[in-house]
Write a protein that holds these residues in place. Structure first.
Motif, PDB file in Angstrom:
ATOM      1  N   ARG A   1       0.841  -1.201   0.000  1.00 16.65           N
ATOM      2  CA  ARG A   1       0.000   0.000   0.000  1.00 16.65           C
ATOM      3  C   ARG A   1       0.877   1.253   0.000  1.00 16.65           C
ATOM      4  O   ARG A   1       0.666   2.194  -0.785  1.00 16.65           O
ATOM      5  CB  ARG A   1      -0.912  -0.019   1.227  1.00 16.65           C
ATOM      6  CG  ARG A   1      -1.814   1.201   1.363  1.00 16.65           C
ATOM      7  CD  ARG A   1      -2.727   1.028   2.576  1.00 16.65           C
ATOM      8  NE  ARG A   1      -1.966   0.840   3.792  1.00 16.65           N
ATOM      9  CZ  ARG A   1      -1.589   1.834   4.598  1.00 16.65           C
ATOM     10  NH1 ARG A   1      -1.901   3.081   4.291  1.00 16.65           N
ATOM     11  NH2 ARG A   1      -0.931   1.580   5.693  1.00 16.65           N
TER      12      ARG A   1
ATOM     13  N   LYS B   1       0.407  13.282  -0.075  1.00 17.93           N
ATOM     14  CA  LYS B   1      -0.436  13.519   1.097  1.00 17.93           C
ATOM     15  C   LYS B   1      -0.627  12.233   1.914  1.00 17.93           C
ATOM     16  O   LYS B   1      -0.489  12.242   3.146  1.00 17.93           O
ATOM     17  CB  LYS B   1      -1.780  14.069   0.655  1.00 17.93           C
ATOM     18  CG  LYS B   1      -2.691  14.464   1.813  1.00 17.93           C
ATOM     19  CD  LYS B   1      -3.986  15.090   1.294  1.00 17.93           C
ATOM     20  CE  LYS B   1      -4.895  15.498   2.441  1.00 17.93           C
ATOM     21  NZ  LYS B   1      -6.163  16.106   1.960  1.00 17.93           N
ATOM     22  N   SER B   2      -0.933  11.134   1.213  1.00 18.75           N
ATOM     23  CA  SER B   2      -1.130   9.855   1.909  1.00 18.75           C
ATOM     24  C   SER B   2       0.175   9.381   2.556  1.00 18.75           C
ATOM     25  O   SER B   2       0.177   8.854   3.673  1.00 18.75           O
ATOM     26  CB  SER B   2      -1.640   8.787   0.936  1.00 18.75           C
ATOM     27  OG  SER B   2      -2.907   9.147   0.424  1.00 18.75           O
TER      28      SER B   2
ATOM     29  N   TYR C   1       1.565   4.216  -2.891  1.00 17.48           N
ATOM     30  CA  TYR C   1       1.486   5.665  -2.713  1.00 17.48           C
ATOM     31  C   TYR C   1       2.724   6.344  -3.314  1.00 17.48           C
ATOM     32  O   TYR C   1       2.633   7.398  -3.969  1.00 17.48           O
ATOM     33  CB  TYR C   1       1.394   6.019  -1.224  1.00 17.48           C
ATOM     34  CG  TYR C   1       0.102   5.639  -0.555  1.00 17.48           C
ATOM     35  CD1 TYR C   1      -1.069   5.508  -1.285  1.00 17.48           C
ATOM     36  CD2 TYR C   1       0.041   5.422   0.825  1.00 17.48           C
ATOM     37  CE1 TYR C   1      -2.265   5.170  -0.662  1.00 17.48           C
ATOM     38  CE2 TYR C   1      -1.147   5.091   1.452  1.00 17.48           C
ATOM     39  CZ  TYR C   1      -2.300   4.951   0.703  1.00 17.48           C
ATOM     40  OH  TYR C   1      -3.475   4.620   1.336  1.00 17.48           O
TER      41      TYR C   1
ATOM     42  N   ASP D   1       1.467   9.891  -4.464  1.00 16.32           N
ATOM     43  CA  ASP D   1       0.446  10.364  -3.523  1.00 16.32           C
ATOM     44  C   ASP D   1       1.156  10.857  -2.256  1.00 16.32           C
ATOM     45  O   ASP D   1       1.248  10.150  -1.250  1.00 16.32           O
ATOM     46  CB  ASP D   1      -0.530   9.230  -3.211  1.00 16.32           C
ATOM     47  CG  ASP D   1      -1.744   9.690  -2.434  1.00 16.32           C
ATOM     48  OD1 ASP D   1      -1.754  10.870  -1.986  1.00 16.32           O
ATOM     49  OD2 ASP D   1      -2.677   8.887  -2.257  1.00 16.32           O
TER      50      ASP D   1
ATOM     51  N   TYR E   1       0.786  11.317   5.874  1.00 17.22           N
ATOM     52  CA  TYR E   1      -0.068  10.854   6.972  1.00 17.22           C
ATOM     53  C   TYR E   1       0.385   9.480   7.501  1.00 17.22           C
ATOM     54  O   TYR E   1       0.312   9.217   8.710  1.00 17.22           O
ATOM     55  CB  TYR E   1      -1.531  10.795   6.537  1.00 17.22           C
ATOM     56  CG  TYR E   1      -2.222  12.131   6.567  1.00 17.22           C
ATOM     57  CD1 TYR E   1      -2.473  12.774   7.779  1.00 17.22           C
ATOM     58  CD2 TYR E   1      -2.626  12.769   5.379  1.00 17.22           C
ATOM     59  CE1 TYR E   1      -3.113  14.021   7.803  1.00 17.22           C
ATOM     60  CE2 TYR E   1      -3.257  14.006   5.405  1.00 17.22           C
ATOM     61  CZ  TYR E   1      -3.489  14.621   6.626  1.00 17.22           C
ATOM     62  OH  TYR E   1      -4.103  15.853   6.662  1.00 17.22           O
TER      63      TYR E   1
END
Length: 236
Positions: free
Chosen positions: A4, A15-16, A8, A13, A19
């Protein structure tokens, strides 16, 4: 690697990714679970940013409390710099020390249990020699143990016999003393009876003599004299 997180990074990605790594130290303060993914993602364009001073870094570990930790996480979202991430990894060792130690200890125990057991192979001749050397030793130990147990049983048996003999001897002496006391009582009773009978006979004889004397002194006729003479013969 976590597919996963890798996805990203591959898709950009950012932003992901931010986080994920902001919360990563709360999940695993040792950061070992995310080490591989973090090193992979650092090369993602735009993820790491030049460090910008927001909340000043505190060097005193006694002040690394929950408020300071929350502030660092907020600052990391605003400015995802490698310096801030490295500082947070150090703060996590203190602020989340209990969880850090528990995860580290469990990980070490799991690795230790998963390690393959080392098998030392010995030549067949050496194995046979060791087996032959051990078997007689075990047999001798068992024999010695058996002998010690038998010896102990014999000693305990002899002690019981000796104790019973002493008890019987004491009982026999007691019976002998009781018998002697009974014999002494019988002899004493016999002597007392003989003395009593002799005393009674002597008293009777004295009474008869006194009576005869009285009668002789008071005698006035031949008949009385004859009676007295008869009584005197009877006494003789």
């Amino acid at each position: 690697m976590d597919t996963r997180i890798k996805n990203y990074a591959d898709t950009g990605d950012l932003k992901s990714l931010k986080y994920v790594f902001v919360d990563s130290l709360d999940v695993d303060p040792t950061f070992e679970r995310y080490e591989e993914e973090y090193n992979y993602c650092k090369s993602t364009p735009g993820l790491l940013e030049p460090h910008v001073e927001l909340t000043p870094f505190v060097k005193d570990s006694y002040k690394w409390d929950e408020n300071y930790w929350t502030g660092l996480k907020v600052d990391l979202i605003k400015n995802f710099s490698e310096d801030r991430m490295d500082h947070m990894r150090e703060v996590a060792k203190v602020f989340l020390a209990e969880k850090y130690q528990r995860i580290y200890r469990e990980r070490m125990e799991r690795r230790k249990s998963e390690e393959p057991q080392k098998i030392v192979r010995q030549p067949k001749a050496e194995i046979l020699r060791n087996t032959q050397n051990q078997m007689p030793r075990q047999s001798r130990e068992e024999q010695e143990q058996h002998i010690r147990e038998k010896k102990k049983e014999i000693e305990e048996h002899n002690k019981r016999i000796e104790a019973e003999g002493q008890i019987n001897h004491i009982e026999k002496k007691r019976e002998e003393l009781v018998g002697e006391k009974k014999s002494d009582h019988k002899v004493k009773d016999t002597k007392d009876s003989s003395k009593k009978a002799l005393g009674i006979a002597i008293a009777a004889a004295i009474a008869v003599i006194v009576l005869v004397i009285i009668l002789v002194l008071n005698s006035r006729n031949p008949l009385e004299t004859e009676v007295l003479m008869e009584l005197r013969r009877m006494m003789v």
